[in-house]
Design a protein around this motif. Structure first.
Motif, PDB file in Angstrom:
ATOM      1  N   GLY A  31       0.872  -1.126   0.012  1.00 42.34           N
ATOM      2  CA  GLY A  31       0.065  -0.161   0.006  1.00 42.34           C
ATOM      3  C   GLY A  31       0.928   1.329  -0.047  1.00 42.34           C
ATOM      4  O   GLY A  31       2.128   1.246   0.196  1.00 42.34           O
ATOM      5  N   PRO A  32       0.032   2.307  -0.032  1.00 46.12           N
ATOM      6  CA  PRO A  32       1.080   3.830  -0.187  1.00 46.12           C
ATOM      7  C   PRO A  32       1.848   3.792   1.250  1.00 46.12           C
ATOM      8  O   PRO A  32       3.183   4.262   1.142  1.00 46.12           O
ATOM      9  CB  PRO A  32       0.008   4.684  -0.227  1.00 46.12           C
ATOM     10  CG  PRO A  32      -1.272   3.985  -0.822  1.00 46.12           C
ATOM     11  CD  PRO A  32      -1.130   2.681  -0.103  1.00 46.12           C
ATOM     12  N   GLY A  33       1.345   3.622   2.378  1.00 47.77           N
ATOM     13  CA  GLY A  33       2.011   3.695   3.564  1.00 47.77           C
ATOM     14  C   GLY A  33       3.327   2.807   3.742  1.00 47.77           C
ATOM     15  O   GLY A  33       4.289   3.134   4.008  1.00 47.77           O
ATOM     16  N   ASN A  34       3.082   1.464   3.501  1.00 46.94           N
ATOM     17  CA  ASN A  34       4.040   0.488   3.328  1.00 46.94           C
ATOM     18  C   ASN A  34       5.219   0.925   2.136  1.00 46.94           C
ATOM     19  O   ASN A  34       6.328   0.708   2.478  1.00 46.94           O
ATOM     20  CB  ASN A  34       3.646  -0.824   3.125  1.00 46.94           C
ATOM     21  CG  ASN A  34       2.833  -1.457   4.323  1.00 46.94           C
ATOM     22  OD1 ASN A  34       3.051  -0.857   5.257  1.00 46.94           O
ATOM     23  ND2 ASN A  34       2.445  -2.475   4.239  1.00 46.94           N
ATOM     24  N   LEU A  39      10.605   2.519   1.195  1.00 44.61           N
ATOM     25  CA  LEU A  39      11.614   3.606   0.558  1.00 44.61           C
ATOM     26  C   LEU A  39      12.488   4.228   1.500  1.00 44.61           C
ATOM     27  O   LEU A  39      13.704   4.413   1.279  1.00 44.61           O
ATOM     28  CB  LEU A  39      10.874   4.249  -0.567  1.00 44.61           C
ATOM     29  CG  LEU A  39      10.002   3.653  -1.775  1.00 44.61           C
ATOM     30  CD1 LEU A  39       9.322   4.740  -2.430  1.00 44.61           C
ATOM     31  CD2 LEU A  39      11.199   2.845  -2.541  1.00 44.61           C
ATOM     32  N   ALA A  40      11.823   4.692   2.568  1.00 48.08           N
ATOM     33  CA  ALA A  40      12.395   5.709   3.487  1.00 48.08           C
ATOM     34  C   ALA A  40      13.734   4.680   4.116  1.00 48.08           C
ATOM     35  O   ALA A  40      14.630   5.094   4.481  1.00 48.08           O
ATOM     36  CB  ALA A  40      11.634   6.175   4.558  1.00 48.08           C
ATOM     37  N   LEU A  41      13.233   3.539   4.304  1.00 51.31           N
ATOM     38  CA  LEU A  41      14.187   2.618   5.255  1.00 51.31           C
ATOM     39  C   LEU A  41      15.308   2.377   4.341  1.00 51.31           C
ATOM     40  O   LEU A  41      16.470   2.294   4.626  1.00 51.31           O
ATOM     41  CB  LEU A  41      13.438   1.440   5.790  1.00 51.31           C
ATOM     42  CG  LEU A  41      12.560   1.604   6.975  1.00 51.31           C
ATOM     43  CD1 LEU A  41      11.644   0.473   7.438  1.00 51.31           C
ATOM     44  CD2 LEU A  41      13.367   1.946   7.978  1.00 51.31           C
ATOM     45  N   LEU A  42      14.999   2.092   2.986  1.00 46.80           N
ATOM     46  CA  LEU A  42      16.218   1.975   2.011  1.00 46.80           C
ATOM     47  C   LEU A  42      16.923   2.934   1.659  1.00 46.80           C
ATOM     48  O   LEU A  42      18.048   2.648   1.748  1.00 46.80           O
ATOM     49  CB  LEU A  42      15.375   1.356   0.569  1.00 46.80           C
ATOM     50  CG  LEU A  42      14.716  -0.224   0.874  1.00 46.80           C
ATOM     51  CD1 LEU A  42      13.905  -0.385  -0.756  1.00 46.80           C
ATOM     52  CD2 LEU A  42      15.483  -1.162   0.972  1.00 46.80           C
TER      53      LEU A  42
END
Length: 377
Positions: A31-34, A39-42
């Motif tokens: 989903g958009p949140g996941n 992407l932020a963690l990567l």
């Protein structure tokens, strides 16, 4: 009513739900949140991992006989971790000042620890009851005689003041682990006892040790304990914090076990009594195994915390792993800019490896117990 004979256009093939692509879509981009979180963690990993890898691996110095090899002006390029320093000091980091000619004894002790650990952690091992006797009874006595010396067997005495490094860390943590679990179980049972004297004694013991910081316990055991003993009676400097850590950890373990006992319905014990079991048999065979199974994560969490808290013994003068590491990096022959960072990185990797292994084994136990529950259902 007329029915059209025209065919519908073919539907597109279903989206792939299996394999790596399906796993990524279901777990990381569902989903958009996941997707944003992934992407932020990567991005964070892409920012942090390259310099860590460069320091630990790419720019690391693996060979050298002194700190000169780890200086940028000598190496001619940016220098990362000085693993040559760890290689040169590894014997000191493992054994401390234990006599070099007698280091086969700590090595044999490590082998006994590995044997006992494998015997107890291998769930399908033969004669695990005998393994428990070895771990909780024979093993500690044999290890003490081996490390401290037994003149009857021709083993020269070695003062505990010469023990150090990983040897001391392992001894302190093993004594705390081996002593805290059975003591914690007894304290938890005593706190739930119907005898008022026993119940309130256990409550007072648990609340006292839980209300005192561990560093205070270590100072009390190291400094104040000799004041309460007769003048002709002394306690070894290593034994004092061992007793304090064992009592301190048992109080926390008691509360973990008590939580598991409270999670078991009273009907379990009553059903066991109705089948003809005694109260002790019902507790040992029915209630306690279920309670310990419930609190496996809490027990492992307490043991991991205890293993890391053993670093505090350096404050009372014991040459544990951290204290020996500090002494090793103070060697002027190994004076280089990256030596302190290398020492702490090695310590972090050591503790991470041990604690992560304990956590993974606990997860394996939980999965196996869950599979057993599903099989019985």
């Amino acid at each position: 009513m007329c029915i059209s004979s025209s065919r519908l256009p073919p539907a597109p093939p279903p989206r792939r739900t299996g394999g790596p692509v399906g796993w990524l879509r279901a777990n990381l981009f569902s989903g958009p949140g996941n997707t944003l979180t992934t992407l932020a963690l990567l991005a964070g990993l892409a920012l942090l991992l390259p310099p860590v890898v460069r320091f630990l691996v790419t720019d690391a110095v693996w060979h050298g006989s002194s700190g000169e090899a780890c200086r940028p002006e000598v190496a001619g390029h940016p220098v990362g971790a000085c693993w040559a320093f760890i290689g040169a000091k590894i014997n000191y980091l493992v054994y401390g000042s234990y006599p070099a000619a007698e280091r086969w004894r700590p090595t044999l002790f490590f082998g006994l620890v590995a044997l006992g650990t494998a015997w107890m952690l291998w769930l399908d091992a033969p004669r695990r009851g005998l393994g428990a006797v070895f771990v909780f009874g024979v093993g500690p006595l044999l290890s003490y005689g081996l490390l401290s010396g037994t003149p009857v067997l021709g083993l020269a005495p070695v003062a505990t003041s010469l023990w150090g490094g990983i040897l001391v860390t392992l001894v302190v943590s093993l004594v705390g682990i081996v002593a805290s679990l059975p003591l914690g179980i007894l304290l938890a049972l005593g706190r739930r006892s119907t005898l008022p004297v026993l119940r309130y004694d256990c409550i007072g013991f648990i609340e006292f040790w839980r209300g005192v910081p561990l560093i205070t316990v270590l100072f009390m055991a190291n400094v104040m304990l000799p004041l309460f003993l007769p003048g002709d009676l002394t306690v070894d400097r290593l034994v004092r914090p061992l007793v304090g850590i064992a009592l301190f950890a048992s109080a926390y373990m008691a509360e973990v076990v008590r939580g598991g006992l409270q999670a078991i319905p009273e009907g379990q014990g009553r059903a066991a009594l109705a089948l003809g079991l005694t109260r002790w048999q019902a507790l040992r065979l029915v209630v306690l195994p279920q309670a310990l199974k419930v609190v496996v994560p809490g027990i492992v969490n307490t043991l991991i915390g205890l293993f890391k808290d053993t670093t505090l013994v350096s404050i009372v003068g014991l040459a544990d792993f951290i204290r020996v590491l500090e002494a090793a990096r103070a060697d002027p022959r190994w004076a280089a800019p990256t030596i302190p960072a290398t020492a702490y990185a090695f310590a972090a990797l050591f503790y991470l490896a041990v604690c992560f292994s304990m956590a993974r084994y606990a997860a394996f136990i939980e999965r196996r117990l869950a599979a057993g529950e599903r099989g019985r259902a």
